[in-house]
Design a protein around this motif. Structure first.
Motif, mmCIF file in Angstrom:
data_model
loop_
_atom_site.group_PDB
_atom_site.id
_atom_site.type_symbol
_atom_site.label_atom_id
_atom_site.label_comp_id
_atom_site.label_asym_id
_atom_site.label_seq_id
_atom_site.Cartn_x
_atom_site.Cartn_y
_atom_site.Cartn_z
ATOM 1 N N GLU A 246 59.419 -58.635 -26.145
ATOM 2 C CA GLU A 246 59.380 -58.870 -24.704
ATOM 3 C C GLU A 246 60.772 -59.222 -24.178
ATOM 4 O O GLU A 246 61.648 -59.664 -24.926
ATOM 5 N N GLN B 135 64.218 -63.316 -20.731
ATOM 6 C CA GLN B 135 64.405 -64.185 -19.569
ATOM 7 C C GLN B 135 63.719 -63.590 -18.343
ATOM 8 O O GLN B 135 63.492 -62.372 -18.276
ATOM 9 N N THR B 136 63.430 -64.440 -17.378
ATOM 10 C CA THR B 136 62.738 -64.004 -16.156
ATOM 11 C C THR B 136 63.727 -63.716 -15.028
ATOM 12 O O THR B 136 63.765 -62.617 -14.483
ATOM 13 N N ASP B 137 64.519 -64.725 -14.667
ATOM 14 C CA ASP B 137 65.508 -64.577 -13.595
ATOM 15 C C ASP B 137 66.887 -64.705 -14.227
ATOM 16 O O ASP B 137 67.326 -65.811 -14.553
ATOM 17 N N ASP B 138 67.577 -63.580 -14.383
ATOM 18 C CA ASP B 138 68.818 -63.599 -15.150
ATOM 19 C C ASP B 138 69.740 -62.482 -14.662
ATOM 20 O O ASP B 138 69.357 -61.313 -14.650
ATOM 21 N N ARG C 228 66.695 -58.620 -24.894
ATOM 22 C CA ARG C 228 65.433 -58.509 -25.621
ATOM 23 C C ARG C 228 65.792 -58.181 -27.071
ATOM 24 O O ARG C 228 66.810 -57.546 -27.335
ATOM 25 N N GLY D 7 66.946 -59.797 -16.232
ATOM 26 C CA GLY D 7 65.705 -60.560 -16.231
ATOM 27 C C GLY D 7 64.515 -59.666 -15.955
ATOM 28 O O GLY D 7 64.645 -58.571 -15.404
ATOM 29 N N SER D 8 63.349 -60.132 -16.313
ATOM 30 C CA SER D 8 62.135 -59.323 -16.144
ATOM 31 C C SER D 8 61.736 -59.172 -14.682
ATOM 32 O O SER D 8 61.127 -58.183 -14.304
ATOM 33 N N LYS D 9 62.083 -60.161 -13.834
ATOM 34 C CA LYS D 9 61.770 -60.063 -12.410
ATOM 35 C C LYS D 9 62.882 -59.310 -11.683
ATOM 36 O O LYS D 9 64.056 -59.381 -12.080
ATOM 37 N N LYS E 170 67.325 -69.480 -8.720
ATOM 38 C CA LYS E 170 66.989 -70.262 -9.916
ATOM 39 C C LYS E 170 68.257 -70.548 -10.729
ATOM 40 O O LYS E 170 69.271 -69.883 -10.588
#
Length: 640
Positions: free
Chosen positions: A310, A313-316, A165, A349-351, A412
């Motif tokens: 923010e 990345q989401t899935d990282d 981020r 990642g965020s998730k 992913k």
């Protein structure tokens, strides 16, 4: 002294591998060993040219290297002094004498070894993640470091890529020394108003305790509960005392193995990071840092609030570290090994990270796969013990390199594959053609503190000490070993090894202990194979192999590995038993001494939660038992 040194590299020296990136890694050399040592109680200060800030960097690392000056007596580490590496940011103002005023930012805090002539070899390097200061590390930068005991070299690695981020701002909240009896009067409730682009916030704290000798021995040696309150509610409480007896830089002089408040001799001070984004309310956040009051001692307190945009990345997933096999001195207590590889991964990642494929093995050798499952929230890490690689494969290779790669986080495609790979060079343990051994173990004046065990490569205990040993007594154990790899492990519950100057008995009432492994030379003569370092603190181990590294058959191949996370853990662990089936199953936790700590009935084929909040920091073994037979096991770490 000023330097303008830019070196474009794809990787840095041998202590760590830097990931391949969309661009290059830029190395900035600042202070150098060639600068020599400062006069006592004076600091090094220099201006250095850094990148201009026009590129994005995945992370920025500071390499803090020390070595001994052979012209000094003692050459290295006479006392454990605390020093800071600082950015001096010009304010544009001058004091009454016309001297320019700077704003100081602490990049890292280091405590020198309590050495009395300790040998640092070619150098030891500690690594600081200073990515939060990236916006201050650009163009011309003034740095200051106070270390006058050892020779010092500091490099910065700017690794190109997308950051987890983007840093918006770093705000200094508390930056001073505060006495324990007035701490809460000085470190008060603080409210910060955030701008519209500050979406995430983190509190970054470095707090170290000093002074002792009265009352509770505060603040250096006393147990003291620290707590963080956000919006009036305590979200975390912890004891600042941390163990020092597993320090990788050992043995030292002085009181090196004694637990201390937020630091240990010969190590960076502990940095705690608290994610506070979920507590933002109406574009502001209120927080307070509290400690237990005491009449004595003080805390050096450096607390910053870092704000970000923010999460990018989401899935990282990211490769974080290789603990074994490795020749990095910081992983000395794990290595050299012919056992399981141990790695650390991180969710960036965020998730939540629930799964990732791990490809690993020796360079130019067999590629192994490990399917990891867990539940790591943003920035959480997991220490993973991988199945045994073929060590006999590496024994014939000229290049000893281990590597791993993370693939398909949460099923992913990873958006930042350049931080998914890591390599480490390493040494391998000695192979002997002799199968007959004798372990000579002599107790010191505290015989119930130290124990030993010999494990095969699969974790089975083959030999161990007597349960009731006498003080100052020598015990001999004959060992006949099959082909394969072995680990001889010593543990001291008093955290002071078999020989420690501050814990020696009075003259005439006892001596230090001893531990030496011998191998048979003739039918009646044994020669020294390995002499253990006696001032080892909490634990020490020695790997070796007989004729070959791998055993022909694993006697416990029916034992499955259970998934345990988070690892390291603090208060709760989760056991993923989706592949474990049986009746009347019990989870049992053992410490490295072999003592059973906890037993709990667990249902099959489920995710089970276990409270470990009452257990101290350390390494533990968890097994699943069915009818007193072990059907699953794994290792986990508690770090508080």
């Amino acid at each position: 002294m000023k330097r303008n040194i830019f070196i474009l590299l794809a990787s840095i020296c041998s202590i760590i591998s830097i990931h391949g990136a969309p661009g290059d890694t830029t190395i900035v050399q600042t202070f150098s060993f060639e600068d020599g040592i400062q006069t006592a109680w004076t600091s090094k200060t220099g201006k250095f040219e850094f990148p201009d800030g026009n590129l994005q960097y995945e992370k920025v690392l500071m390499y803090y290297s020390l070595k001994c000056d052979p012209t000094k007596n003692p050459a290295c580490g006479e006392w454990d002094y605390i020093f800071n590496t600082e950015i001096l940011e010009p304010t544009g103002n001058v004091d009454s004498a016309g001297t320019e005023i700077y704003k100081s930012w602490k990049l890292g805090t280091y405590i020198t070894p309590y050495g009395f002539g300790i040998d640092l070899g070619n150098s030891w390097t500690w690594i600081y993640d200073v990515s939060d200061f990236v916006h201050l590390l650009k163009d011309s930068v003034i740095l200051r470091d106070g270390n006058f005991q050892e020779m010092l070299d500091i490099k910065f690695a700017f690794i190109e890529g997308t950051p987890t981020r983007n840093v918006i701002e770093i705000k200094k909240i508390w930056d001073d020394s505060y006495n324990l009896n007035t701490f809460d009067n000085m470190v008060k409730d603080t409210t910060i108003t955030l701008s519209s682009n500050e979406k995430q916030v983190k509190l970054r704290t470095t707090v170290t305790g000093h002074d002792f000798g009265q009352g509770n021995n505060c603040a250096e040696f006393c147990n003291n509960i620290h707590s963080l309150k956000v919006n009036g509610t305590a979200i975390r409480s912890w004891n600042i005392i941390q163990p020092c007896a597993t320090n990788p830089l050992y043995p030292q002089g002085g009181t090196w193995p004694y637990d201390r408040a937020g630091w240990c001799p010969g190590m960076p001070a502990t940095v705690n990071e608290f994610e506070l984004s979920e507590y933002i309310s109406n574009s502001s956040i209120n927080f307070d840092y509290d400690v237990e009051s005491d009449p004595y001692g003080f805390y050096r307190t450096y607390i910053y609030l870092v704000s970000y945009g923010e999460i990018n990345q989401t899935d990282d997933a990211a490769a974080e570290a290789i603990l074994a096999p490795s020749d990095n001195p910081l992983q000395l207590r794990y290595n050299p090994t012919c056992g399981n590889a141990i790695i650390v991964i991180k969710n960036i990642g965020s998730k939540p990270l629930s799964s990732v494929e791990i490809k690993y093995g020796f360079k130019n050798g067999t590629v192994y796969s490990h399917s990891w499952q867990g539940n790591l929230s943003f920035l959480e890490k997991d220490t993973i013990t991988l199945s045994l690689p073929d060590w006999d494969e590496i024994s014939s290779m000229n290049e000893k390199v281990f590597q791993f790669e993370l693939v398909n986080p949460n099923g992913k495609t990873d958006p930042t594959p350049y931080n998914n790979k890591m390599t480490s060079s390493f040494e391998i343990p000695e192979i002997t053609t002799i199968n007959s051994f004798e372990f000579i173990f002599k107790t010191n004046h505290a015989p119930n503190e130290t124990s030993w065990r010999l494990y095969d490569i699969y974790g089975n205990i083959l030999y161990q000490n007597n349960t009731n040993m006498s003080a100052n007594t020598e015990y001999k154990t004959s060992m006949e070993l099959d082909n394969g790899c072995y680990r001889l492990y010593l543990y001291d519950s008093g955290h002071n090894g078999l020989k420690f100057w501050a814990n020696m008995p009075p003259s005439g009432s006892g001596t230090s202990g001893n531990a030496v492994l011998k191998r048979r030379i003739t039918s009646s003569i044994y020669g020294v194979f390995h002499q253990f370092e006696l001032d080892f603190g909490q634990e020490i181990q020695f790997y070796f192999a007989v004729n070959q590294y791998n055993k022909i058959e694993e006697t416990s191949s029916d034992i499955k590995k259970i998934s345990v996370y988070p690892n390291p853990a603090q208060s709760i662990i989760y056991m993923n038993m989706s592949n474990i089936q049986g009746s009347d199953l019990n989870a049992e936790i053992y410490d490295m001494f072999g003592k059973k700590i906890l037993s709990k009935n667990v249902p099959e084929l489920q995710l089970n939660e276990i409270d470990i909040s009452h257990l101290p920091s350390g390494v533990y073994i968890i097994t699943v038992q069915e009818s007193n037979k072990s059907i699953s096991r794994n290792k986990f770490i508690i770090s508080k």
